[in-house]
Design a protein around this motif. Structure first.
Motif, PDB file in Angstrom:
ATOM      1  N   HIS A 181       0.687  -1.001   0.223  1.00 28.75           N
ATOM      2  CA  HIS A 181      -0.070   0.040  -0.017  1.00 28.75           C
ATOM      3  C   HIS A 181       1.069   1.251   0.043  1.00 28.75           C
ATOM      4  N   LEU A 182       0.562   2.120  -0.895  1.00 31.70           N
ATOM      5  CA  LEU A 182       1.284   3.447  -0.994  1.00 31.70           C
ATOM      6  C   LEU A 182       0.421   4.546  -1.124  1.00 31.70           C
ATOM      7  N   TYR A 183       0.730   5.788  -0.306  1.00 28.83           N
ATOM      8  CA  TYR A 183       0.157   6.850  -0.689  1.00 28.83           C
ATOM      9  C   TYR A 183       0.019   7.540  -1.886  1.00 28.83           C
TER      10      TYR A 183
ATOM     11  N   HIS B 230       5.772  11.519  -2.788  1.00 23.44           N
ATOM     12  CA  HIS B 230       6.377  12.595  -2.458  1.00 23.44           C
ATOM     13  C   HIS B 230       7.021  12.536  -0.941  1.00 23.44           C
ATOM     14  N   ASN B 231       8.396  12.584  -0.936  1.00 23.88           N
ATOM     15  CA  ASN B 231       8.955  12.588   0.448  1.00 23.88           C
ATOM     16  C   ASN B 231       9.062  14.041   0.998  1.00 23.88           C
ATOM     17  N   GLY B 232       9.031  13.914   2.272  1.00 25.11           N
ATOM     18  CA  GLY B 232       8.794  15.247   3.142  1.00 25.11           C
ATOM     19  C   GLY B 232      10.225  16.030   3.255  1.00 25.11           C
ATOM     20  N   MET B 233      10.427  17.178   3.403  1.00 24.81           N
ATOM     21  CA  MET B 233      11.891  17.948   3.794  1.00 24.81           C
ATOM     22  C   MET B 233      12.351  17.371   4.906  1.00 24.81           C
ATOM     23  N   LEU B 234      13.795  17.967   4.733  1.00 25.64           N
ATOM     24  CA  LEU B 234      14.565  17.845   6.209  1.00 25.64           C
ATOM     25  C   LEU B 234      14.299  19.181   6.884  1.00 25.64           C
ATOM     26  N   ASN B 235      14.241  19.107   7.943  1.00 22.61           N
ATOM     27  CA  ASN B 235      14.302  20.562   8.920  1.00 22.61           C
ATOM     28  C   ASN B 235      15.541  20.535   9.634  1.00 22.61           C
ATOM     29  N   PHE B 236      16.257  21.598   9.246  1.00 26.64           N
ATOM     30  CA  PHE B 236      17.544  21.907   9.795  1.00 26.64           C
ATOM     31  C   PHE B 236      17.616  22.809  10.896  1.00 26.64           C
ATOM     32  N   ALA B 237      17.826  22.845  12.264  1.00 21.29           N
ATOM     33  CA  ALA B 237      17.675  23.740  13.323  1.00 21.29           C
ATOM     34  C   ALA B 237      16.240  24.537  13.068  1.00 21.29           C
ATOM     35  N   GLY B 238      15.247  23.761  12.566  1.00 21.92           N
ATOM     36  CA  GLY B 238      14.044  24.631  12.534  1.00 21.92           C
ATOM     37  C   GLY B 238      13.860  25.223  11.045  1.00 21.92           C
TER      38      GLY B 238
ATOM     39  N   HIS C 249       9.113   8.358   9.120  1.00 18.15           N
ATOM     40  CA  HIS C 249       8.377   7.915   7.883  1.00 18.15           C
ATOM     41  C   HIS C 249       8.407   9.119   6.704  1.00 18.15           C
ATOM     42  N   TYR C 250       8.696   8.383   5.405  1.00 19.75           N
ATOM     43  CA  TYR C 250       9.337   9.362   4.532  1.00 19.75           C
ATOM     44  C   TYR C 250       8.447  10.422   4.069  1.00 19.75           C
ATOM     45  N   ARG C 251       7.003  10.411   4.406  1.00 23.78           N
ATOM     46  CA  ARG C 251       6.269  11.652   4.074  1.00 23.78           C
ATOM     47  C   ARG C 251       6.100  12.744   5.234  1.00 23.78           C
ATOM     48  N   GLN C 252       6.714  12.349   6.355  1.00 22.23           N
ATOM     49  CA  GLN C 252       6.823  13.309   7.494  1.00 22.23           C
ATOM     50  C   GLN C 252       8.249  14.055   7.013  1.00 22.23           C
ATOM     51  N   PRO C 253       7.834  15.493   7.784  1.00 25.17           N
ATOM     52  CA  PRO C 253       9.371  16.153   7.937  1.00 25.17           C
ATOM     53  C   PRO C 253      10.208  15.465   8.758  1.00 25.17           C
ATOM     54  N   LEU C 254      11.564  15.593   8.648  1.00 25.50           N
ATOM     55  CA  LEU C 254      12.632  14.896   9.275  1.00 25.50           C
ATOM     56  C   LEU C 254      13.606  16.014   9.968  1.00 25.50           C
TER      57      LEU C 254
END
Ligand SMILES: [Zn+2]
Length: 469
Positions: free
Chosen positions: A13-15, A266-274, A307-312
């Motif tokens: 199953h994929l979103y 679509h993968n989420g983005m990386l957050n870097f120090a906010g 999870h890949y769809r969430q921001p990291l």
């Protein structure tokens, strides 16, 4: 989700960003999956945020290969772009000097993250004739027009424009009304072809000596290598609008209304120090620099930890935690090194991946197998089918993630150069000898010296061991 829980465990199953729901995945041709991922524009070193999609879709590609057999995975290289031209002009070199250099750098960075190469890595400059042919089709079918050496896609000609990103075309046009280029009939229209001056790379075309816009290259290359309708198109969420929206418009309109991609991931983005990691942040956290400071497998682990769809949330702490976790896992593998086991991917791991690629759940399973192994070792078990089966599960789960495939000693000593290893081993041996001779002052001094170099000494039933922290 459809189906019973039991059914869900048997079906991937994929979103799908297009339907905004998790759907059971099935390829158009049951024996072959086609997948396209938007690749890099090669004018600079990439940052760690650019590594997330390739790592995640690498895990997906292997899961698809296990499930369906054949996967044709294409990831493009954008090797014609104004940022490339600017870099070439600044350095007074041909664009190929820039694109060759940074294509190689990109492939090295991906290899460091354990990303296997896709089946096809098409380049924009290698597909100019495909791009021109597609633009001609769009003009003939009334979806594009030539004006002052440019060719523009007419957004109004495609009723579904905005469906993927959930944007209303009228709003899009309102937002684009500032500074309308004179060759545009409508402010929302986007460039398929643009004229080049003498300083810019250019190709002969019916409209001008020019170069393609960015969006058209993906549509043309996907069609050239994977067909008019593909199973999966993936990329970062930052590409959803306008890039992916424009790809859909071009491909659907050039192919007489046939669907372009059946699943959009679509993968989420990386957050870097906010702060959101994007190309504009520049050179901070380049993969190239990170792999010099940290073991690269820990970077891959960190990228798969959410999870890949969430921001990291990307931080030094996340990397340090990933290193410690891998230390523990490889330490466990070292303790069962004598037990023969062939990696086997457990059903529970496949079930977690079937659940929209739930990599954090797989990492939790990995921790569980290792904890179980350590518990049995602590209870005095040293061999037997249960230990072998658990080791096979641990290695198999690692295999599905592209983790835990090094020799434990290689990881624990961080692949350091052998001269240095020999020097440290000599100090460790000297300390063992000092302790045996009850020269505790010397032994403590050696321990302190090693600790100052970041060497951790462990007394184990199997003897004295050391590793870099
Ligand atoms: Zn693309």
């Amino acid at each position: 989700m459809e189906g019973s829980p039991a059914e869900r465990t048997r079906t991937l199953h994929l979103y799908n960003s297009l339907s905004r729901t998790v759907e059971p995945f099935a390829p158009l041709d049951p024996t072959r999956v086609t997948m396209y991922v938007c690749g890099p524009t090669v004018y600079n070193y990439v940052h760690i945020g650019n590594g997330r999609g390739p790592v995640v879709f690498d895990v997906l590609a292997s899961a698809l290969r296990r499930r369906f057999g054949q996967v044709i995975y294409a990831r493009n290289i954008t090797d014609v772009d104004d940022k490339i031209n600017q870099a070439a002009n600044e350095q007074q070199v041909p664009i190929s000097a820039i694109t060759d250099r940074f294509t190689n750098a990109y492939l090295q960075d991906m290899a460091a993250l354990g990303v296997r190469r896709p089946d096809i890595e098409p380049t924009a400059t290698g597909h100019i004739s495909h791009i021109i042919a597609m633009i001609e089709q769009l003009i003939e079918s009334g979806h594009a027009y030539a004006e002052q050496g440019h060719v523009l896609f007419s957004v109004e000609s495609f009723a579904e424009y905005g469906r993927l990103s959930g944007r209303n075309p009228d709003e899009l046009l309102a937002g684009a009304r500032v500074d309308i280029a004179p060759y545009k009939r409508n402010p929302g229209d986007f460039v398929l072809w643009k004229p080049s001056d003498a300083t810019q790379p250019g190709w002969e075309s019916p409209w001008s000596v020019g170069r393609p816009g960015w969006h058209i290259e993906c549509s043309a290359m996907a069609a050239a290598h994977l067909g008019e309708t593909i199973d999966i198109h993936a990329g970062g969420i930052d590409l959803q609008f306008p890039h992916h929206e424009n790809e859909i418009a071009q491909s659907v309109c050039a192919h007489g209304g046939k669907p372009f991609a059946r699943w959009w991931l679509h993968n989420g983005m990386l957050n870097f120090a906010g702060a959101k990691m994007s190309k504009s942040i520049g050179n901070i956290e380049r993969i190239r620099d990170l792999v010099e400071r940290h073991p690269s497998e820990a970077l891959r682990y960190a990228l798969l930890s959410a999870h890949y769809r969430q921001p990291l949330e990307w931080s030094d702490n996340l990397i340090a935690q990933s290193v410690r976790t891998l230390d523990r896992l490889y330490g466990t593998l070292r303790d069962v090194e004598a037990i023969a086991a062939t990696p086997a991917i457990p059903a529970a791991v496949e079930a977690a991946l079937d659940d929209d690629l739930n990599t954090p759940a797989v990492l939790a399973l990995i921790a569980g197998y290792a904890a179980d192994l350590r518990k049995r070792l602590a209870e005095g078990q040293t061999d037997g089918p249960e230990l072998a089966a658990l080791k096979a599960d641990l290695l198999g789960a690692g295999l599905a993630m592209g983790l835990l495939q090094q020799a434990p000693a290689e990881w624990l000593q961080r692949g350091a150069n052998t001269d240095d290893d020999a020097r440290i081993q000599a100090l460790v041996d000297e300390r063992i000898a000092a302790k045996a001779a009850r020269d505790f002052t010397r032994a403590d001094a050696l321990r302190d010296q090693l600790a100052a170099e970041g060497i951790l000494i462990e007394d184990t039933p199997q003897g004295v061991r050391w590793r870099r922290q």
